[in-house]
Write a protein that holds these residues in place. Structure first.
Motif, PDB file in Angstrom:
ATOM      1  N   CYS A  99    -112.003 -36.789  -3.543  1.00  0.00           N
ATOM      2  CA  CYS A  99    -111.264 -36.141  -4.719  1.00  0.00           C
ATOM      3  C   CYS A  99    -110.117 -37.074  -5.207  1.00  0.00           C
ATOM      4  N   GLU A 100    -109.630 -38.324  -4.318  1.00  0.00           N
ATOM      5  CA  GLU A 100    -108.619 -39.032  -4.741  1.00  0.00           C
ATOM      6  C   GLU A 100    -107.329 -38.332  -4.612  1.00  0.00           C
ATOM      7  N   SER A 101    -107.297 -37.145  -3.897  1.00  0.00           N
ATOM      8  CA  SER A 101    -105.965 -36.534  -3.724  1.00  0.00           C
ATOM      9  C   SER A 101    -105.226 -37.301  -2.808  1.00  0.00           C
ATOM     10  N   VAL A 102    -103.900 -37.326  -3.126  1.00  0.00           N
ATOM     11  CA  VAL A 102    -102.685 -37.961  -2.377  1.00  0.00           C
ATOM     12  C   VAL A 102    -102.061 -37.214  -1.448  1.00  0.00           C
ATOM     13  N   TYR A 103    -102.529 -36.039  -1.225  1.00  0.00           N
ATOM     14  CA  TYR A 103    -102.051 -34.842  -0.268  1.00  0.00           C
ATOM     15  C   TYR A 103    -102.604 -34.946   1.039  1.00  0.00           C
ATOM     16  N   ALA A 104    -103.313 -35.946   1.291  1.00  0.00           N
ATOM     17  CA  ALA A 104    -104.267 -35.982   2.614  1.00  0.00           C
ATOM     18  C   ALA A 104    -103.154 -36.016   3.891  1.00  0.00           C
ATOM     19  N   TYR A 105    -103.563 -35.460   5.075  1.00  0.00           N
ATOM     20  CA  TYR A 105    -102.625 -35.561   6.093  1.00  0.00           C
ATOM     21  C   TYR A 105    -103.504 -35.731   7.552  1.00  0.00           C
ATOM     22  N   GLU A 106    -102.916 -36.145   8.716  1.00  0.00           N
ATOM     23  CA  GLU A 106    -103.599 -36.362   9.672  1.00  0.00           C
ATOM     24  C   GLU A 106    -103.474 -35.000  10.468  1.00  0.00           C
ATOM     25  N   MET A 107    -104.908 -34.891  11.037  1.00  0.00           N
ATOM     26  CA  MET A 107    -105.085 -33.831  12.173  1.00  0.00           C
ATOM     27  C   MET A 107    -105.750 -34.461  13.359  1.00  0.00           C
ATOM     28  N   ASP A 108    -105.238 -34.687  14.397  1.00  0.00           N
ATOM     29  CA  ASP A 108    -105.921 -35.430  15.732  1.00  0.00           C
ATOM     30  C   ASP A 108    -106.399 -36.783  14.971  1.00  0.00           C
ATOM     31  N   ALA A 109    -107.658 -37.125  15.370  1.00  0.00           N
ATOM     32  CA  ALA A 109    -108.070 -38.590  15.068  1.00  0.00           C
ATOM     33  C   ALA A 109    -108.636 -38.592  13.535  1.00  0.00           C
ATOM     34  N   LEU A 110    -108.594 -37.602  12.827  1.00  0.00           N
ATOM     35  CA  LEU A 110    -109.087 -37.118  11.592  1.00  0.00           C
ATOM     36  C   LEU A 110    -108.048 -37.110  10.354  1.00  0.00           C
ATOM     37  N   LEU A 111    -108.597 -37.631   9.226  1.00  0.00           N
ATOM     38  CA  LEU A 111    -107.556 -37.217   7.898  1.00  0.00           C
ATOM     39  C   LEU A 111    -108.296 -36.090   7.270  1.00  0.00           C
ATOM     40  N   VAL A 112    -107.306 -35.182   6.755  1.00  0.00           N
ATOM     41  CA  VAL A 112    -107.887 -34.066   6.053  1.00  0.00           C
ATOM     42  C   VAL A 112    -107.357 -33.919   4.568  1.00  0.00           C
ATOM     43  N   CYS A 113    -108.366 -33.446   3.813  1.00  0.00           N
ATOM     44  CA  CYS A 113    -107.630 -33.404   2.289  1.00  0.00           C
ATOM     45  C   CYS A 113    -107.311 -31.766   2.168  1.00  0.00           C
ATOM     46  N   PRO A 114    -106.241 -31.264   1.745  1.00  0.00           N
ATOM     47  CA  PRO A 114    -106.197 -29.861   1.390  1.00  0.00           C
ATOM     48  C   PRO A 114    -106.684 -29.389   0.310  1.00  0.00           C
ATOM     49  N   GLU A 115    -106.931 -30.206  -0.892  1.00  0.00           N
ATOM     50  CA  GLU A 115    -107.490 -29.885  -1.982  1.00  0.00           C
ATOM     51  C   GLU A 115    -109.050 -29.802  -1.859  1.00  0.00           C
ATOM     52  N   CYS A 116    -109.682 -30.670  -1.293  1.00  0.00           N
ATOM     53  CA  CYS A 116    -111.309 -30.340  -1.503  1.00  0.00           C
ATOM     54  C   CYS A 116    -111.665 -29.985  -0.078  1.00  0.00           C
TER      55      CYS A 116
END
Length: 112
Positions: free
Chosen positions: A10-27
């Motif tokens: 979704c191209e959201s700039v609010y992604a964050y790290e969680m362990d080894a993954l990156l997570v998008c809070p919007e989608c």
């Protein structure tokens, strides 16, 4: 400080790290950045207009396409969601409503 890339879905700039993954809070999409980079380097697929396609994109069929074993074909203007890029002559794997799993050539679609 590491720069976190935007969500590939979704191209959201609010992604964050969680362990080894990156997570998008919007989608809610979760991804491993290393896998995304490997896939991007491996396959470059362009649509009929020269736009670069990525896994998960939505495309529109630009030409009526016959389907083997079916009395009707895929009509121009059909929207296909969540494509997967593969290596080969038919370089897009997808599911089309009413037809099921299909392989398409990128020259017959445009990015939507």
């Amino acid at each position: 400080m590491n720069t976190i890339p935007p969500c590939p879905r979704c191209e959201s700039v609010y992604a964050y790290e969680m362990d080894a993954l990156l997570v998008c809070p919007e989608c809610g999409h979760e991804w491993n950045q290393e896998e995304i980079e490997e896939e991007t380097l491996a396959i470059v697929v362009k649509d009929s207009n020269g736009n670069i396609l990525q896994n998960g994109d939505s495309v529109i069929v630009i030409k009526n396409l016959p389907v083997k074993g079916s009395p009707k074909g895929i009509k121009s203007g059909t929207k296909v969601r969540n494509i997967k890029l593969v290596d080969g002559d038919h370089n897009i794997d997808c599911k089309i409503e009413g037809f099921g799993a299909m392989a398409l050539k990128s020259e017959f679609v445009k990015k939507s």
